[in-house]
Design a protein around this motif. Structure first.
Motif, PDB file in Angstrom:
ATOM      1  N   GLU A 278      33.747 -43.732 -23.332  1.00 36.44           N
ATOM      2  CA  GLU A 278      33.017 -44.858 -22.942  1.00 36.44           C
ATOM      3  C   GLU A 278      32.187 -45.873 -24.302  1.00 36.44           C
ATOM      4  N   PRO A 279      31.767 -46.818 -24.872  1.00 29.94           N
ATOM      5  CA  PRO A 279      30.456 -47.413 -25.724  1.00 29.94           C
ATOM      6  C   PRO A 279      29.096 -46.414 -24.924  1.00 29.94           C
ATOM      7  N   GLY A 280      28.306 -46.109 -25.956  1.00 28.52           N
ATOM      8  CA  GLY A 280      26.807 -45.662 -25.276  1.00 28.52           C
ATOM      9  C   GLY A 280      26.442 -44.776 -25.499  1.00 28.52           C
ATOM     10  N   VAL A 281      27.844 -43.638 -25.601  1.00 27.33           N
ATOM     11  CA  VAL A 281      28.010 -42.008 -24.545  1.00 27.33           C
ATOM     12  C   VAL A 281      26.759 -41.462 -25.871  1.00 27.33           C
ATOM     13  N   VAL A 282      26.330 -40.454 -25.783  1.00 27.29           N
ATOM     14  CA  VAL A 282      25.460 -39.279 -26.658  1.00 27.29           C
ATOM     15  C   VAL A 282      26.041 -38.637 -27.160  1.00 27.29           C
ATOM     16  N   ILE A 283      26.550 -38.436 -28.668  1.00 23.94           N
ATOM     17  CA  ILE A 283      27.354 -37.238 -29.355  1.00 23.94           C
ATOM     18  C   ILE A 283      26.650 -36.195 -30.264  1.00 23.94           C
ATOM     19  N   VAL A 284      26.712 -34.930 -29.591  1.00 31.59           N
ATOM     20  CA  VAL A 284      26.366 -33.742 -30.614  1.00 31.59           C
ATOM     21  C   VAL A 284      27.475 -33.213 -31.646  1.00 31.59           C
ATOM     22  N   GLU A 285      27.847 -33.380 -32.944  1.00 29.92           N
ATOM     23  CA  GLU A 285      28.985 -32.323 -33.057  1.00 29.92           C
ATOM     24  C   GLU A 285      28.370 -31.854 -34.094  1.00 29.92           C
ATOM     25  N   THR A 286      26.804 -32.403 -35.080  1.00 33.14           N
ATOM     26  CA  THR A 286      26.482 -31.922 -36.056  1.00 33.14           C
ATOM     27  C   THR A 286      24.885 -31.512 -36.014  1.00 33.14           C
ATOM     28  N   GLU A 287      23.886 -31.441 -36.682  1.00 33.10           N
ATOM     29  CA  GLU A 287      22.873 -31.340 -36.370  1.00 33.10           C
ATOM     30  C   GLU A 287      22.018 -32.451 -37.079  1.00 33.10           C
TER      31      GLU A 287
END
Length: 414
Positions: free
Chosen positions: A68-77
């Motif tokens: 969805e729009p506005g979701v947090v993404i953690v794939e790098t630092e």
């Protein structure tokens, strides 16, 4: 003393009470998926209210796969400093925080991402096919990449200072898509038998453990059932619970349903037995059964509304934690009130817009509460009388903007 107020330890982490805020969609990040001041304000409000543990809303492990729009993404630092600030809020108030790591698979609105992927190219039911596209089947190298993405995201979360992660294996997201024979039609090592269908979950768990410390908590959210004809059987579900427990999982949250059969929002409540209704929780009967099969800690979420029922569930031994979600959107000091003996103040009812095709989906059970989170995070009081219709039109408008922005960015990067 109320069981709710009792502390408990997992690995070297102390939970000051037995109440956990279950994951709910926040939709507060920018297009790049960065956490911000509104996240901090929201979680600080819950922490000040005495909460023992907060599980965040969906945090994506892949920027190409947003639910969805506005979701947090953690794939790098990239956002490590922002994540550290978030983690520090919990430490300041003694509130454990678990980041819910997720990949939505096929469960992404049309146009939000360049494409959607899943174990198999299975379309949605006619009702939802207008919103969700038929996904592309994942190649094996992509499956292996996603497994490592979960592990890398967990590593970053630990480095930021969070006490643990929760793997989202319920509600029709990618892990549960692999588990269900409805959405997993593969004939390789990732499909067919339940042993093959749960391989994806087990490999993610192993990869996460390999990249995090011994004291880092790893939990998982699993369906007791997906409530669809031809779906995963109860016998298979028990096999999954036993396998992930044997692998060393710390905590399992018991839930149920998918977007196509949203039991997690109480949509199946009318079919529950009178004895189950009396105990309030939607999935407590299953927790009773699975408690005899696993050694790890259990958390039951969905339906709890009275202190008596919560304490009875803990006293029965069916679970060690009480999961509560939607009431926290309108009562930030709920934990302190429950421990003081006060029941949930606001009755949670199905959110309806008056638009039939919208009301048949579970979407309003997500976005109405997300609108409350934004208010809380900005320092405002939640509004239990907020208009669902207004919320829906705002959501639709923002969705269109996100799709347009996503297409522009795709063209620029092509």
């Amino acid at each position: 003393m109320s069981h709710l107020a009792e502390s408990i330890q997992i690995r070297n982490v102390t939970f000051k009470n037995r109440i956990i805020k279950a994951a709910m969609s926040e939709a507060l990040a920018n297009h790049a998926g960065e956490p911000n001041q509104i996240h901090y304000g929201l979680y600080e409000a819950w922490a000040k209210g005495g909460l023992g543990c907060a599980i965040t809303g969906n945090v994506m492990v892949d920027a190409r796969a947003k639910n969805e729009p506005g979701v947090v993404i953690v794939e790098t630092e990239r956002d490590l400093d922002k994540l550290k600030h978030w983690a520090d809020i919990g430490k300041k108030y003694g509130m454990v925080q678990l980041i819910q790591l997720s990949h939505p698979g096929r469960q992404c609105p049309k146009g939000l991402n360049k494409e959607t992927v899943a174990p198999s190219a299975v379309p949605f039911s006619p009702l939802l096919a207008t919103t969700f596209a038929t996904p592309r089947e994942l190649h094996e190298d992509e499956i292996l990449d996603i497994i490592q993405r979960f592990a890398e995201s967990a590593r970053i979360c630990e480095k930021a200072g969070f006490e643990g992660v929760q793997l989202h294996g319920a509600h029709g997201y990618l892990i549960s898509q692999f588990l269900s024979p409805i959405t997993n039609k593969r004939q390789d090592q990732w499909g067919g038998s339940i042993e093959n269908r749960m391989r994806f979950l087990l490999e993610i768990y192993k990869a996460v453990r390999s990249k995090t410390s011994e004291q880092f908590i790893v939990s998982v959210k699993l369906n007791s059932a997906d409530f669809q004809r031809g779906g995963i059987t109860e016998e298979e579900v028990i096999q999954v619970f036993k396998a992930i427990d044997a692998a060393g999982i710390d905590l399992i949250e018991v839930s149920g349903g998918t977007y196509e059969a949203p039991a997690m929002a109480g949509a199946k409540a009318e079919k529950r037995k009178p004895s189950t209704i009396a105990r309030e929780a939607y999935f407590l009967d299953f927790a009773d059964k699975i408690r005899k099969e696993v050694k790890c800690h259990l958390m039951v979420t969905g339906g709890f509304r009275t202190v008596v029922a919560m304490n009875a569930a803990l006293d029965s031994g069916a679970c060690e934690f009480i999961g509560i979600a939607r009431p926290f959107a309108v009562e930030t000091d709920l934990t302190n009130n429950l421990i003081a003996g006060q029941d949930v103040r606001y009755a949670v009812e199905q959110i309806k817009t008056g638009i039939p095709f919208v009301d048949k989906m579970a979407i309003m059970e997500i976005i109405w509460y997300a609108a409350q989170f934004k208010s809380i995070g900005e320092g405002k009081r939640p509004n239990p009388k907020l208009s669902p219709l207004k919320v829906f039109f705002n959501y639709a408008k923002n969705n269109v903007k996100a799709v347009i922005k996503g297409r522009v960015n795709s063209r620029k990067s092509a």
